[in-house]
Design an enzyme around this catalytic site. Structure first.
Site, PDB file in Angstrom:
ATOM      1  CG  ASP A 147       0.651  -3.003   6.729  1.00  0.00           C
ATOM      2  OD1 ASP A 147      -0.327  -3.561   7.322  1.00  0.00           O
ATOM      3  OD2 ASP A 147       0.826  -1.874   6.497  1.00  0.00           O
ATOM      4  NE  ARG A 191     -10.309  -2.980  -2.116  1.00  0.00           N
ATOM      5  CZ  ARG A 191      -9.622  -2.376  -1.423  1.00  0.00           C
ATOM      6  NH1 ARG A 191      -8.360  -2.644  -0.946  1.00  0.00           N
ATOM      7  NH2 ARG A 191     -10.158  -1.333  -0.867  1.00  0.00           N
ATOM      8  CG  PHE A 233      -2.028   1.055   1.282  1.00  0.00           C
ATOM      9  CD1 PHE A 233      -3.211   0.772   0.574  1.00  0.00           C
ATOM     10  CD2 PHE A 233      -1.781   2.152   2.035  1.00  0.00           C
ATOM     11  CE1 PHE A 233      -4.145   1.907   0.516  1.00  0.00           C
ATOM     12  CE2 PHE A 233      -2.923   3.020   2.237  1.00  0.00           C
ATOM     13  CZ  PHE A 233      -3.854   2.912   1.294  1.00  0.00           C
ATOM     14  CE1 TYR A 275      -8.625   1.624   7.487  1.00  0.00           C
ATOM     15  CE2 TYR A 275      -7.737   2.277   9.518  1.00  0.00           C
ATOM     16  CZ  TYR A 275      -7.745   2.167   8.023  1.00  0.00           C
ATOM     17  OH  TYR A 275      -6.614   2.601   7.245  1.00  0.00           O
ATOM     18  CE  LYS A 276      -7.407  -0.947   5.170  1.00  0.00           C
ATOM     19  NZ  LYS A 276      -5.879  -0.896   4.882  1.00  0.00           N
TER      20      LYS A 276
END
Ligand SMILES: *Cc1c(COP(=O)(O)O)cnc(C)c1O
Length: 397
Positions: free
Chosen positions: A184, A356, A113, A209-210
């Site tokens: 990560d 996605r 990312f 938060y994912k």
């Protein structure tokens, strides 16, 4: 066996929506609103400053960290919450680089990312000691772990394609070359079983938060292996990572173990919402989540591929190589995703051409997948995306 109908009922999902974006922002746990309201009224409202002691706000970052530790295969007492993931990447990287003073290379891959890469660039500039960020193709990471590498900075699951690295293998290779590892777990925590202890990971970071459903801006976590916890120097030496914050010394002494990775005042309200989300995780195991996620992903992949020849699978077909998302490439992917959202199927778009979809068994079931696949087939085969209103890019895609 997990009762996934029961876990689904714990979320407040808009009627009629199939939410395949829990990999980007998890939905609202029903209990979170009441939990945060109670915290505000009874703790903040009534206890005021005494809440730090009476309500245990000061221990909240490690108490919640222990609950995250169970989801990522970490030892209790070695995970702490706070800040954002980008900040935790910086902190882990700065600590790790100091532990390999003779080496100059940070190894990452082009599937990482961008924020992780940007934070590394920024740190390199601040250190001004000639470090290099070496970004290779994801499949070339193993071959590039040389004795020049100080630390590998790798996101286990690729945010665009869902391709998954072999954490145990890459960690072993890094250690054999004398390098440290930072994993990560942004797209792993709550998505699939992670075994930090078994893999002998050095550092790990991630967001909540994912897949964990902690809410927008929920705090990040950092893990430091016990063997490094009392020696890693936290580059961000804030007062709450101090050995004795309330001694108010004029100079910094790092706290014991993971406590030193704390920086400043914890986000108490956000942590309360996250605690409500974590209660739902007590109803399942990561192994059951993984089997259910693979089943849903395969059902989706097969359904969409059979009906939509214009979409090209961007994710690995082999479940062992994939996280908990399925991505397709399509030139007009942005418009297609907007058209799907208008029909109640929420996925997202990642430039240049990735559509996605995340599979989150806590609140997505086989009926949702059938419904989503049918709507995608309709939108794609009838070019329902080909309208001006679906082609204007919003700030967040
Ligand atoms: C989502 C994500 C981030 C986001 O970082 P924040 O500081 O929480 O905005 C960083 N890294 C990876 C790999 C991610 O997937």
């Amino acid at each position: 066996m997990t009762d996934f109908a029961a876990t689904k009922a714990m979320f407040d999902l808009p009627a009629g929506m199939v939410y395949l974006d829990g990999n980007s922002l998890g939905p609202l746990p029903r209990a979170a609103a009441a939990r945060v309201a109670r915290m505000i009224a009874d703790e903040w409202g009534q206890m005021l400053i005494t809440g730090w002691n009476k309500a245990g706000w000061m221990e909240q970052p490690t108490r919640v960290g222990d609950r995250i530790a169970r989801l990522i295969g970490a030892e209790a007492g070695h995970v702490v919450m706070g800040d954002t993931l980008s900040v935790k990447v910086y902190q882990a990287l700065a600590s790790a680089l100091e532990m390999r003073p003779g080496r100059r290379v940070i190894l990452s891959d082009s599937g990482n990312f961008p924020s992780d890469l940007y934070m590394a660039e920024g740190l390199i500039a601040s250190l001004a000691r000639g470090h290099e960020l070496r970004v290779v193709a994801p499949e070339d990471v193993a071959a590039n772990i040389t004795e020049e590498v100080a630390v590998t900075l790798i996101t286990e699951v690729d945010y665009r394609t869902g391709r998954k690295h072999d954490m145990a293998d890459l960690t072993a290779r890094a250690h054999a070359a004398g390098a440290l590892t930072i994993w990560d777990l942004a797209h792993s925590a709550g998505a699939l079983p992670v075994d930090l202890v078994g893999c002998k990971a050095d550092f790990a970071v991630g967001c909540t938060y994912k897949y964990i459903n902690g809410g927008p801006g929920a705090p990040a976590f950092i893990y430091v292996a016990p063997r490094h916890a009392d020696t890693a120097r936290p580059a961000l030496s804030g007062w709450l990572g101090h050995e004795a914050p309330f001694a108010f010394d004029t100079s910094y002494r790092p706290g014991a173990g993971i406590e030193r990775m704390r920086v400043g005042t914890p986000p108490v309200l956000a942590l309360a919402a996250l605690e409500a989300a974590l209660d739902i995780w007590e109803m399942t195991t990561m192994q059951e989540i993984r089997s259910a996620s693979i089943a849903l992903s395969e059902q989706f992949m097969n359904g969409v591929e059979a009906a939509c020849p214009m979409l090209t699978l961007a994710s690995p077909r082999d479940a062992d190589q994939r996280g908990s998302q399925v991505s397709f490439r399509f030139k007009n992917g942005y418009a297609a995703i907007q058209a799907l959202i208008a029909r109640g199927v929420v996925g997202d778009f990642r430039a240049p051409d990735i559509m996605r979809f995340g599979f989150t068994p806590l609140f997505i079931d086989a009926g949702d997948v059938d419904k989503a696949a049918a709507i995608i087939a309709d939108v794609m085969n009838n070019r329902l995306w080909d309208k001006p209103e679906f082609k204007t890019r919003a700030r967040v895609t």
